[in-house]
Design a protein around this motif. Structure first.
Motif, PDB file in Angstrom:
ATOM      1  N   ILE A  97       0.791  -1.342   0.013  1.00  0.00           N
ATOM      2  CA  ILE A  97       0.141   0.083  -0.072  1.00  0.00           C
ATOM      3  C   ILE A  97       1.004   1.188  -0.129  1.00  0.00           C
ATOM      4  N   GLU A  98       2.197   1.066   0.306  1.00  0.00           N
ATOM      5  CA  GLU A  98       3.126   2.209   0.396  1.00  0.00           C
ATOM      6  C   GLU A  98       2.816   3.268   1.515  1.00  0.00           C
ATOM      7  N   GLY A  99       2.433   2.540   2.539  1.00  0.00           N
ATOM      8  CA  GLY A  99       1.945   3.192   3.794  1.00  0.00           C
ATOM      9  C   GLY A  99       2.413   2.552   5.150  1.00  0.00           C
ATOM     10  N   LYS A 100       2.115   3.096   6.274  1.00  0.00           N
ATOM     11  CA  LYS A 100       2.576   2.803   7.606  1.00  0.00           C
ATOM     12  C   LYS A 100       1.611   3.475   8.509  1.00  0.00           C
ATOM     13  N   SER A 101       1.767   2.904   9.827  1.00  0.00           N
ATOM     14  CA  SER A 101       0.890   3.681  10.682  1.00  0.00           C
ATOM     15  C   SER A 101       2.146   4.254  11.946  1.00  0.00           C
ATOM     16  N   TYR A 102       1.487   5.190  12.738  1.00  0.00           N
ATOM     17  CA  TYR A 102       2.305   5.564  13.853  1.00  0.00           C
ATOM     18  C   TYR A 102       2.704   4.482  14.783  1.00  0.00           C
ATOM     19  N   SER A 103       2.011   3.647  14.944  1.00  0.00           N
ATOM     20  CA  SER A 103       2.259   2.758  16.075  1.00  0.00           C
ATOM     21  C   SER A 103       2.660   1.233  15.655  1.00  0.00           C
ATOM     22  N   TYR A 120     -12.372   0.036   5.860  1.00  0.00           N
ATOM     23  CA  TYR A 120     -11.626   1.168   5.676  1.00  0.00           C
ATOM     24  C   TYR A 120     -10.300   1.290   6.483  1.00  0.00           C
ATOM     25  N   LEU A 121      -9.362   1.780   6.008  1.00  0.00           N
ATOM     26  CA  LEU A 121      -8.145   1.946   6.575  1.00  0.00           C
ATOM     27  C   LEU A 121      -7.334   3.381   6.727  1.00  0.00           C
ATOM     28  N   VAL A 122      -7.039   3.979   7.826  1.00  0.00           N
ATOM     29  CA  VAL A 122      -6.451   5.025   7.641  1.00  0.00           C
ATOM     30  C   VAL A 122      -4.806   4.812   7.998  1.00  0.00           C
ATOM     31  N   TYR A 123      -4.134   5.680   6.773  1.00  0.00           N
ATOM     32  CA  TYR A 123      -2.416   5.233   7.135  1.00  0.00           C
ATOM     33  C   TYR A 123      -1.731   6.423   6.515  1.00  0.00           C
ATOM     34  N   ILE A 124      -0.506   6.453   6.903  1.00  0.00           N
ATOM     35  CA  ILE A 124       0.387   7.534   6.750  1.00  0.00           C
ATOM     36  C   ILE A 124       1.150   7.231   5.368  1.00  0.00           C
ATOM     37  N   SER A 125       0.847   7.911   4.441  1.00  0.00           N
ATOM     38  CA  SER A 125       1.815   7.676   2.935  1.00  0.00           C
ATOM     39  C   SER A 125       3.212   7.634   3.249  1.00  0.00           C
ATOM     40  N   ASN A 126       4.065   6.617   2.537  1.00  0.00           N
ATOM     41  CA  ASN A 126       5.323   6.607   2.876  1.00  0.00           C
ATOM     42  C   ASN A 126       5.979   7.403   1.545  1.00  0.00           C
ATOM     43  N   GLY A 144       5.320  10.638   1.160  1.00  0.00           N
ATOM     44  CA  GLY A 144       5.095  12.123   1.532  1.00  0.00           C
ATOM     45  C   GLY A 144       3.885  12.860   1.273  1.00  0.00           C
ATOM     46  N   GLY A 145       2.885  11.894   1.164  1.00  0.00           N
ATOM     47  CA  GLY A 145       1.419  12.611   0.797  1.00  0.00           C
ATOM     48  C   GLY A 145       0.523  12.813   2.146  1.00  0.00           C
ATOM     49  N   GLY A 146       1.087  12.477   3.464  1.00  0.00           N
ATOM     50  CA  GLY A 146       0.364  12.772   4.453  1.00  0.00           C
ATOM     51  C   GLY A 146      -0.649  11.551   4.927  1.00  0.00           C
ATOM     52  N   ALA A 147      -1.736  11.786   5.505  1.00  0.00           N
ATOM     53  CA  ALA A 147      -2.582  10.919   5.938  1.00  0.00           C
ATOM     54  C   ALA A 147      -3.519  10.441   4.628  1.00  0.00           C
ATOM     55  N   ARG A 148      -4.159   9.192   4.394  1.00  0.00           N
ATOM     56  CA  ARG A 148      -4.818   8.794   3.507  1.00  0.00           C
ATOM     57  C   ARG A 148      -5.822   7.755   3.945  1.00  0.00           C
ATOM     58  N   LEU A 149      -7.091   7.901   3.471  1.00  0.00           N
ATOM     59  CA  LEU A 149      -8.173   7.048   3.920  1.00  0.00           C
ATOM     60  C   LEU A 149      -8.186   6.079   2.605  1.00  0.00           C
ATOM     61  N   ARG A 150      -7.988   4.605   2.852  1.00  0.00           N
ATOM     62  CA  ARG A 150      -8.132   3.599   1.848  1.00  0.00           C
ATOM     63  C   ARG A 150      -9.436   3.022   2.027  1.00  0.00           C
ATOM     64  N   ASN A 151     -10.197   2.727   0.832  1.00  0.00           N
ATOM     65  CA  ASN A 151     -11.434   1.777   0.790  1.00  0.00           C
ATOM     66  C   ASN A 151     -10.743   0.457   0.143  1.00  0.00           C
ATOM     67  N   ILE A 152     -10.785  -0.655   1.070  1.00  0.00           N
ATOM     68  CA  ILE A 152     -10.363  -1.539   0.799  1.00  0.00           C
ATOM     69  C   ILE A 152     -11.057  -2.689  -0.339  1.00  0.00           C
ATOM     70  N   VAL A 153     -12.357  -2.379  -0.524  1.00  0.00           N
ATOM     71  CA  VAL A 153     -13.065  -3.026  -1.432  1.00  0.00           C
ATOM     72  C   VAL A 153     -12.827  -2.379  -2.873  1.00  0.00           C
ATOM     73  N   THR A 154     -12.975  -1.170  -2.990  1.00  0.00           N
ATOM     74  CA  THR A 154     -12.760  -0.390  -4.256  1.00  0.00           C
ATOM     75  C   THR A 154     -11.337  -0.053  -4.556  1.00  0.00           C
ATOM     76  N   GLN A 155     -10.382  -0.427  -3.508  1.00  0.00           N
ATOM     77  CA  GLN A 155      -9.053  -0.047  -3.703  1.00  0.00           C
ATOM     78  C   GLN A 155      -8.718   1.426  -4.213  1.00  0.00           C
ATOM     79  N   THR A 156      -9.451   2.294  -3.533  1.00  0.00           N
ATOM     80  CA  THR A 156      -9.249   3.886  -3.821  1.00  0.00           C
ATOM     81  C   THR A 156      -8.822   4.429  -2.450  1.00  0.00           C
ATOM     82  N   ASP A 157      -7.830   5.402  -2.798  1.00  0.00           N
ATOM     83  CA  ASP A 157      -7.310   6.240  -1.622  1.00  0.00           C
ATOM     84  C   ASP A 157      -7.518   7.743  -1.808  1.00  0.00           C
TER      85      ASP A 157
END
Length: 642
Positions: free
Chosen positions: A304-310, A320-326, A328-341
């Motif tokens: 996903i090219e992202g990480k969590s702070y913890s 749904y998943l909230v992650y930090i982009s690796n 440099g795009g800040g926080a992102r919300l991902r819809n697992i079903v549609t694979q959209t961010d």
């Protein structure tokens, strides 16, 4: 001096010169005894494998030029280090049996010395431990299935199981249950020792738990630590319990109907994971201080090219998943079903509808459907808002002023902001489907669990003399929470009744307080009208009431026998219930709670009777029966005394 005298003197000098030269010539050969060798390892009669260590102590008048070991016609040079000569010797196509080992040393004048020992080629036994595996549960019995294989046709000499104290001699396998009646609520290591006829021992075992609760019924067990589960699947990790070097975790999805395990992640240092409707997500560490979230779906691993702070958890709910982009795009919300961010203004908790709540400049914000709303407006230096959570309906958060002891818990919904707890030091709350669970501190400073219904009705569901903390909440308002039991924690189920009359919560089992969030697996969850508890590698269903069959449980006292530390003559210790008092997992409060009106609940395990439809009548019968038995025992003592 005459001629004869002169001749005699010359002959005498000549003899001395000749003798001197002879002495010098003989010196090297006379130094043979000055090279001394003593074999340190292996000892006489020792058992060796096909590869073993030889070490020796060598002293010499002259410089030692070579030390070597000879066995079966093969020579291996020893190397000097830290005062000893050592070598690792490997036998070529060896055959079990006795061998003669010789260590020889040579000095600068080719003087030699040697030492020898007799050894026996005997391979160490091989221990195959099928059960218990890591994270197994003793309830109170634990299945042990072990094989001890040896090159001796007679097999192993013994297999020992610790801490069960089971020693089986003269056999090569164990396949039986062991009883561990004193390990309820305890984490422990099972150590298994296999010893062959030559006295060589090998070790195996597992890290286990003890939980004897009658409120739990096993649903499924897997081969590692459970991370998440639903009605059809179990996500688990075969992880590095003892942090062994060069060890990477393997994460699997276990299909409950077919029993098939699918590999999700390997060759990574694993952190956390969660099931999704299409597979699973996981945080892994491919290198030191490097993290990334991966998604598993349709047999493929997607970066996903992202990480969590913890390292302990991630913000994920539903699909749904909230992650930090690796990147440099800040926080992102991902819809697992549609694979959209999509980008979101902050990183924080997410609800099953995709709402995200987060902190920015000490204020609480909510992101919903592309719009960002500021929820709090404290706008005062020194006041902070923290830890917002949401279920897509309510938002709950903590407000901390200058004095941390004055912090409060707040609720935000369609009606605006309101205070749940005006003052208190415990920040413990949960939200689900419009319900809110929170901890309210009373006059004595003890935190009690309260529940607020979707229509705003509040009721207290814990009444202990010690503070409780919330674990999780079901969509019907039921709450799992913990209570401190002198350093250990009990798990309780609180059920809202829609009444101001106090009802005792139901004790479920011990809770394993994690040493570190990464290497414990003990949590509860609610699904399809049923509570479940996960301990280690096993998923348990929570039964509606304790299972009481009238028999004597493992570890209990039968026929009037009294174990050490117990009370005789029918006396009942504080918090315990005698003769059918319900759950065997009594704590200092015996599973009961102190009523708001200071009335004590005397019936012990009868909390389950009320919820199961048995009513107070059955509880009264239990108490009456207990009193009759106590009276009979007192009468017998009085007769014995007369």
């Amino acid at each position: 001096m005459n001629r004869w005298s002169d001749i005699g003197v010359r002959m005498s000098l000549g003899k001395r010169i000749v003798l001197s030269f002879l002495a010098l010539a003989l010196l090297p050969s006379l130094s043979l005894g000055q090279v001394n060798i003593e074999i340190i390892e292996p000892e006489e009669g020792a058992a060796i494998g096909d590869t073993f260590t030889v070490s020796a102590s060598v002293t010499s008048t002259y410089e030692v030029t070579r030390v070597y070991v000879e066995i079966e016609g093969t020579q291996t040079d020893l190397v000097y280090s830290s005062g000893e000569w050592t070598a690792l010797v490997t036998l070529i196509e060896p055959v079990s049996g006795p061998y003669h080992l010789v260590v020889k040393g040579i000095d600068a004048f080719d003087n030699t010395a040697s030492d020898s020992v007799g050894v026996v080629l005997d391979y160490p036994p091989v221990l195959i431990v099928e059960e218990p595996t890591q994270w197994s549960i003793a309830r109170p019995t634990l299945w042990v299935k072990v094989q001890c294989l040896d090159d001796d046709p007679a097999g192993c000499a013994s297999i020992e199981v610790i801490p069960a104290g089971l020693i089986v001699e003269g056999v090569s396998s164990i396949d039986q249950e062991i009883k561990l009646p004193s390990f309820d609520g305890i984490r422990f290591d099972v150590r298994i020792i296999g010893t062959d006829t030559a006295g060589q021992s090998v070790y195996g075992g597992a890290f286990c738990h003890g939980d004897f609760s009658k409120r739990l019924t096993e649903v499924v067990s897997v081969r590692g630590r459970v991370l998440d589960a639903d009605a059809e699947r179990v996500l688990y990790v075969k992880d590095n319990v003892y942090r062994l070097k060069n060890y990477t975790e393997e994460v699997f999805i276990h299909e409950r109907s077919s029993g098939v395990d699918s590999l999700v992640v390997d060759n990574f240092d694993f952190k956390w994971g969660k099931l999704t409707s299409l597979g699973a997500i996981a945080l892994v560490s491919p290198a030191v201080r490097e993290y990334k979230i991966v998604e598993y779906r349709s047999g493929q691993l997607i970066d996903i090219e992202g990480k969590s702070y913890s390292e302990c958890y991630g913000f994920a709910a539903g699909d749904y998943l909230v992650y930090i982009s690796n990147t440099g795009g800040g926080a992102r919300l991902r819809n697992i079903v549609t694979q959209t961010d999509e980008s979101v203004p902050g990183y924080g908790d997410v609800a099953i509808n995709g709402d995200v709540v987060f902190i920015k400049s000490d204020e609480v914000f909510r992101y919903r459907g592309g719009e960002t709303e500021q929820i709090t407006h404290t706008e005062t230096d020194g006041i902070e808002n923290r830890q917002p959570v949401t279920d897509g309906i309510n938002v709950v958060y903590t407000r901390v002023p200058f004095d941390p002891e004055q912090k409060s818990t707040w609720l935000y919904n369609s009606e605006g902001e309101s205070v749940l707890l005006a003052r208190g030091s415990i920040s413990s709350y949960a939200v689900n489907n419009g319900w809110v669970a929170f901890v309210r501190t009373g006059q004595t400073g003890v935190g009690q669990v309260w529940v607020r219904s979707p229509d705003g009705f509040e009721e207290q569901i814990s009444f202990f003399s010690r503070s409780s903390t919330i674990e999780t909440m079901a969509p019907n308002g039921e709450v799992m929470f913990f209570k401190n039991e002198d350093g250990r924690y009990s798990r309780y189920l609180g059920i809202p009744r829609g009444t101001v009359e106090p009802e005792p919560a139901e004790r479920i089992n011990w809770h394993w307080t994690p040493q570190t969030c990464l290497y414990e697996s003990d949590f509860s969850y609610y699904q399809d009208g049923q509570w479940y508890v996960v301990i280690g590698r096993t998923v348990f269903a929570v039964t509606d009431e304790p299972v009481i069959d009238g028999g004597v449980e493992d570890g209990e006292v039968e026929d009037g026998e009294v174990e050490d530390g117990e009370v005789d003559d029918g006396e009942v210790e504080d918090g315990e219930v005698e003769d059918g008092g319900g759950d065997d997992d009594t704590s200092e409060d015996g599973g009961n709670q102190e009523q708001a009106n200071d009335e004590e609940v005397k019936s012990g395990g009868c909390a389950g009777c009320n919820t199961a439809g048995g009513g107070h009548g059955f509880c009264a019968l239990v108490v009456l029966w207990s009193l009759l038995i106590l009276g009979c025992r007192r009468e017998k003592r009085e007769k014995r005394g007369t």
